[in-house]
Write a protein that holds these residues in place. Structure first.
Motif, mmCIF file in Angstrom:
data_model
loop_
_atom_site.group_PDB
_atom_site.id
_atom_site.type_symbol
_atom_site.label_atom_id
_atom_site.label_comp_id
_atom_site.label_asym_id
_atom_site.label_seq_id
_atom_site.Cartn_x
_atom_site.Cartn_y
_atom_site.Cartn_z
ATOM 1 N N ILE A 97 0.840 -1.163 0.059
ATOM 2 C CA ILE A 97 0.134 0.131 -0.203
ATOM 3 C C ILE A 97 0.890 1.222 -0.004
ATOM 4 N N ALA A 98 1.860 1.307 0.853
ATOM 5 C CA ALA A 98 2.900 2.463 0.784
ATOM 6 C C ALA A 98 3.614 2.588 -0.528
ATOM 7 N N ILE A 99 3.762 1.519 -1.143
ATOM 8 C CA ILE A 99 4.720 1.573 -2.488
ATOM 9 C C ILE A 99 3.837 2.177 -3.671
ATOM 10 N N ASP A 100 2.431 1.847 -3.353
ATOM 11 C CA ASP A 100 1.484 2.399 -4.348
ATOM 12 C C ASP A 100 1.273 3.734 -4.223
ATOM 13 N N HIS A 101 1.302 4.093 -2.936
ATOM 14 C CA HIS A 101 1.344 5.768 -2.693
ATOM 15 C C HIS A 101 2.291 6.419 -3.150
ATOM 16 N N MET A 102 3.471 5.771 -3.066
ATOM 17 C CA MET A 102 4.561 6.377 -3.354
ATOM 18 C C MET A 102 4.793 6.534 -4.806
ATOM 19 N N THR A 103 4.449 5.529 -5.650
ATOM 20 C CA THR A 103 4.250 5.502 -7.085
ATOM 21 C C THR A 103 3.440 6.654 -7.646
ATOM 22 N N LEU A 104 2.190 6.737 -7.084
ATOM 23 C CA LEU A 104 1.128 7.660 -7.663
ATOM 24 C C LEU A 104 1.819 9.163 -7.379
ATOM 25 N N ARG A 105 2.193 9.150 -6.264
ATOM 26 C CA ARG A 105 2.678 10.631 -5.879
ATOM 27 C C ARG A 105 3.794 10.862 -6.869
ATOM 28 N N ALA A 106 4.604 9.989 -7.093
ATOM 29 C CA ALA A 106 5.895 10.460 -7.900
ATOM 30 C C ALA A 106 5.165 10.626 -9.620
ATOM 31 N N THR A 107 4.297 9.824 -10.072
ATOM 32 C CA THR A 107 3.752 10.346 -10.954
ATOM 33 C C THR A 107 3.144 11.553 -11.257
ATOM 34 N N GLU A 108 2.444 12.112 -10.151
ATOM 35 C CA GLU A 108 1.760 13.219 -9.990
ATOM 36 C C GLU A 108 2.933 14.467 -10.158
ATOM 37 N N LEU A 109 4.065 14.268 -9.551
ATOM 38 C CA LEU A 109 5.274 15.209 -9.657
ATOM 39 C C LEU A 109 6.106 15.121 -10.910
ATOM 40 N N GLY A 110 5.747 14.473 -11.765
ATOM 41 C CA GLY A 110 6.303 14.226 -13.258
ATOM 42 C C GLY A 110 7.703 13.244 -13.195
ATOM 43 N N LEU A 111 7.781 12.246 -11.956
ATOM 44 C CA LEU A 111 8.537 11.337 -11.624
ATOM 45 C C LEU A 111 8.261 10.081 -12.422
ATOM 46 N N GLY A 112 9.413 9.214 -12.555
ATOM 47 C CA GLY A 112 8.718 8.003 -13.141
ATOM 48 C C GLY A 112 9.434 6.850 -12.093
ATOM 49 N N THR A 113 8.800 5.522 -11.888
ATOM 50 C CA THR A 113 9.008 4.646 -11.075
ATOM 51 C C THR A 113 8.862 3.266 -11.674
ATOM 52 N N CYS A 114 9.359 2.233 -11.204
ATOM 53 C CA CYS A 114 9.161 0.848 -11.602
ATOM 54 C C CYS A 114 9.156 -0.033 -10.380
ATOM 55 N N TRP A 115 8.211 -0.651 -10.026
ATOM 56 C CA TRP A 115 8.089 -1.549 -8.721
ATOM 57 C C TRP A 115 8.696 -2.824 -9.117
ATOM 58 N N ILE A 116 10.092 -2.940 -8.295
ATOM 59 C CA ILE A 116 10.726 -4.462 -8.652
ATOM 60 C C ILE A 116 10.828 -5.237 -7.250
ATOM 61 N N CYS A 117 10.378 -6.406 -7.535
ATOM 62 C CA CYS A 117 10.341 -7.654 -6.423
ATOM 63 C C CYS A 117 11.348 -8.816 -6.932
ATOM 64 N N HIS A 118 11.745 -8.744 -8.091
ATOM 65 C CA HIS A 118 12.725 -9.942 -8.461
ATOM 66 C C HIS A 118 14.102 -9.329 -8.282
ATOM 67 N N PHE A 119 14.650 -9.326 -6.955
ATOM 68 C CA PHE A 119 16.054 -8.840 -6.971
ATOM 69 C C PHE A 119 16.488 -10.150 -5.536
ATOM 70 N N ASP A 120 17.808 -10.019 -5.532
ATOM 71 C CA ASP A 120 18.519 -10.625 -4.470
ATOM 72 C C ASP A 120 18.721 -9.911 -3.151
ATOM 73 N N PRO A 121 17.597 -10.553 -2.293
ATOM 74 C CA PRO A 121 17.460 -9.802 -0.931
ATOM 75 C C PRO A 121 18.662 -9.879 0.064
ATOM 76 N N ASP A 122 19.367 -11.038 -0.271
ATOM 77 C CA ASP A 122 20.671 -11.351 0.801
ATOM 78 C C ASP A 122 21.656 -10.247 0.440
ATOM 79 N N LYS A 123 21.653 -9.858 -0.856
ATOM 80 C CA LYS A 123 22.625 -8.785 -1.451
ATOM 81 C C LYS A 123 22.193 -7.477 -0.931
ATOM 82 N N VAL A 124 20.823 -7.212 -0.847
ATOM 83 C CA VAL A 124 20.332 -5.896 -0.382
ATOM 84 C C VAL A 124 20.670 -5.826 1.020
ATOM 85 N N ARG A 125 20.352 -6.889 1.875
ATOM 86 C CA ARG A 125 20.651 -6.737 3.336
ATOM 87 C C ARG A 125 22.036 -6.423 3.595
#
Length: 177
Positions: A101-129
């Motif tokens: 829900i928070a991500i969706d709010h951020m993607t919509l606000r970014a669009t409203e501000l003229g920014l672009g986003t792309c929701w990514i879930c397929h990544f290596d979580p251990d490397k991010v950690r």
């Protein structure tokens, strides 16, 4: 921008201009996520902005796509399972739902501000950690690249017909518009 227009104009941006977004605009986007509703108002999320070039290069190694190598900044959305509300009947943990829900709010606000986003879930979580030095109870849930779209493209949204997703009283009985 009216909400219905915003819904139709938002798309997954995969080409960004090589410009950093100002801190003021990023705070606007992060604030939209902060204001999102969550189960029992637990707010089991945290948002980590990755702008520093050294850290950004390490985060880019977590998702092996050519277009991702050119993103100017990334917001890493994390969930705290220790804070999350759990449904009493089956103990379903709502961390992912709340973060979404928070991500969706951020993607919509970014669009409203003229920014672009792309929701990514397929990544290596251990490397991010490792890169972000996350404690064990904090899970990286999604990567949200953010920046100025290379060009504004008309979204190619293919959606199921209303009759296939909205039902009247009983699953399978289409709700008519």
């Amino acid at each position: 921008m009216h909400f219905n227009q915003l819904l139709r104009e938002r798309y997954s941006v995969r080409e960004y201009k090589p410009l950093k977004v100002s801190k003021a605009l990023l705070i606007e986007v992060l604030e939209a996520g902060r204001m999102a509703p969550s189960a029992a108002n637990r707010q089991p999320w945290s948002f980590i902005l990755v702008s520093d070039d050294a850290n950004l290069e390490k985060i880019k190694e977590c998702y092996d796509r050519e277009w991702f190598k050119a993103v100017p900044q990334v917001i890493v959305i994390c969930g705290n399972h220790e804070m999350a509300w759990k449904r009493s009947f089956d103990q379903k943990d709502h961390t992912d739902v709340d973060a979404s829900i928070a991500i969706d709010h951020m993607t919509l606000r970014a669009t409203e501000l003229g920014l672009g986003t792309c929701w990514i879930c397929h990544f290596d979580p251990d490397k991010v950690r490792e890169v972000l030095k996350l404690p064990a109870h904090i899970e990286p849930i999604a990567l949200l690249p953010i920046g100025y779209p290379q060009e504004s493209k008309a979204p190619q949204k293919k959606r199921k017909p209303f009759s296939e997703v909205a039902f009247d009283e009983v699953y399978g009985k289409p709700l008519m518009k």
